[in-house]
Design an enzyme around this catalytic site. Structure first.
Site, PDB file in Angstrom:
ATOM      1  NE  ARG A 195     113.524 -49.460  76.631  1.00  0.00           N
ATOM      2  CZ  ARG A 195     114.295 -48.607  77.300  1.00  0.00           C
ATOM      3  NH1 ARG A 195     114.045 -48.377  78.593  1.00  0.00           N
ATOM      4  NH2 ARG A 195     115.313 -48.006  76.720  1.00  0.00           N
ATOM      5  CE  LYS A 207     116.035 -52.473  75.420  1.00  0.00           C
ATOM      6  NZ  LYS A 207     116.559 -52.203  74.065  1.00  0.00           N
ATOM      7  CG  HIS A 253     108.605 -49.793  71.126  1.00  0.00           C
ATOM      8  ND1 HIS A 253     109.182 -50.065  72.351  1.00  0.00           N
ATOM      9  CD2 HIS A 253     109.565 -49.189  70.390  1.00  0.00           C
ATOM     10  CE1 HIS A 253     110.445 -49.658  72.341  1.00  0.00           C
ATOM     11  NE2 HIS A 253     110.695 -49.121  71.163  1.00  0.00           N
ATOM     12  NE  ARG A 262     111.190 -46.583  74.329  1.00  0.00           N
ATOM     13  CZ  ARG A 262     111.770 -46.106  75.420  1.00  0.00           C
ATOM     14  NH1 ARG A 262     111.048 -45.763  76.466  1.00  0.00           N
ATOM     15  NH2 ARG A 262     113.084 -45.976  75.498  1.00  0.00           N
ATOM     16  CG  HIS A 268     116.788 -43.767  73.892  1.00  0.00           C
ATOM     17  ND1 HIS A 268     116.282 -42.851  72.997  1.00  0.00           N
ATOM     18  CD2 HIS A 268     115.897 -44.801  73.901  1.00  0.00           C
ATOM     19  CE1 HIS A 268     115.151 -43.302  72.481  1.00  0.00           C
ATOM     20  NE2 HIS A 268     114.911 -44.484  73.011  1.00  0.00           N
ATOM     21  CE1 TYR A 308     110.883 -42.366  68.349  1.00  0.00           C
ATOM     22  CE2 TYR A 308     112.761 -41.806  69.730  1.00  0.00           C
ATOM     23  CZ  TYR A 308     111.701 -42.641  69.428  1.00  0.00           C
ATOM     24  OH  TYR A 308     111.468 -43.746  70.195  1.00  0.00           O
TER      25      TYR A 308
END
Length: 332
Positions: free
Chosen positions: A162, A187, A259, A262, A285, A294
């Protein structure tokens, strides 16, 4: 007579004693909530004709919040996602205050009842191998900043880090010995390590050797040694995307961000047949459901799945639905 409760001390307690100390929220979340209230306070101050520091908690009601959300979408052109993010920040503060001042519980409940705005789920934009290589080739390496940017975006395209993770890297985050990898804080302040390919490790080895003569400890610093800001990284990327248009016209119609790189890394894994659970672990994630987007993005993956279910006697080819008129006549 009712006592007026000023909004300023409530916000001060929320951001210092609660959000930072008790909840230990990430820096990114704190910045988002802070920016929301800066916007909201300016809006309220103008609407109420009162300086921001003199606004009362009672000035924040469901009507004012709804008007602010409308202002974000119509006047500022914000997306539904941004609108929902701002709403969450306002709800959080009002819920915090209501636990300490029950007399404001009803107003907080009315604000909490404001629904989020549903939005269509966008398909992730990603680069093909040709487009990604054209982008990296557009980065000139005759200057130190060019060599820095080439190393930075090579790392981003291979690892799928990220933007916040990329700008937060330090020189000690990079490990180029046996089993080369990069360690980052993602995150939720979760630590994870991501392996590097031989090609990426080679680019970073040359860069790191030169980087040691520079000040600071940021892996990708400014010329003064400070870490690059997210805006600066995106600005550099946009510059190289514009340059890459000449050799790769397909890039002209794409809005490329960090992104996007990514997403590009994730799509490469899927095309290589890597399980979605492994990709979710790689990208950091929270849920595999996030990674599933995806699977819907690449038509080639769907075609490959269709081919695997084809009867062996049926020749390969794309599915074409019957003409609607012929299909209707057939159904009579």
């Amino acid at each position: 007579m009712a006592v007026t409760t000023l909004l300023a001390p409530v916000l001060h307690e929320y951001f210092t004693a609660y959000l930072i100390t008790q909840r230990a929220m990430s820096d990114a979340t704190i910045r988002t909530y802070r920016d929301t209230w800066r916007l909201f306070l300016r809006y309220l101050a103008e609407a109420r004709h009162v300086p921001a520091h003199q606004l009362a908690v009672t000035d924040v009601d469901a009507a004012s919040v709804l008007a602010f959300l409308e202002y974000l979408e119509t006047s500022r052109g914000n997306s539904a996602a941004t609108r929902n993010l701002r709403l969450a920040a306002i709800k959080s503060v009002m819920a915090f205050h209501a636990t300490r001042s029950p007399e404001h519980l009803d107003a907080a409940a009315r604000i909490h009842a404001i629904p989020v705005k549903k939005k269509p789920k966008p398909q992730p934009t990603f680069l093909t191998n040709l487009e990604a290589q054209a982008l990296l080739d557009a980065i000139g390496t005759d200057t130190w900043t060019g060599r820095r940017d080439r190393a930075m975006f090579t790392l981003a395209a291979q690892t799928g880090l990220r933007l916040s993770e990329l700008t937060g890297l330090r020189t000690v985050s990079l490990h180029l010995g046996a089993g080369p990898h990069v360690a980052c804080t993602g995150k939720g302040r979760k630590r994870r390590t991501t392996p590097l390919t031989t090609a990426t490790a080679a680019v970073l080895t040359g860069y790191l050797h030169e980087r040691q003569a520079r000040p600071g400890d940021a892996l990708f610093p400014t010329t003064q040694g400070r870490a690059l800001s997210p805006d600066a990284v995106q600005q550099r990327l946009s510059l190289y995307v514009a340059k890459a248009h000449a050799s790769c016209p397909e890039l002209a119609g794409k809005h490329v961000t960090v992104h996007t790189l990514r997403h590009t890394a994730a799509m490469r894994f899927l095309e290589a047949g890597i399980d979605a659970a492994v990709i979710a672990l790689w990208l950091g994630h929270e849920s595999i459901a996030t990674t599933s987007m995806y699977l819907h993005a690449d038509l080639n993956i769907k075609r490959a799945a269709l081919e695997r279910t084809r009867h062996p006697d049926i020749p390969a080819g794309e599915y074409h639905p019957d003409d609607p008129l012929l299909a209707w006549l057939k159904s009579l």
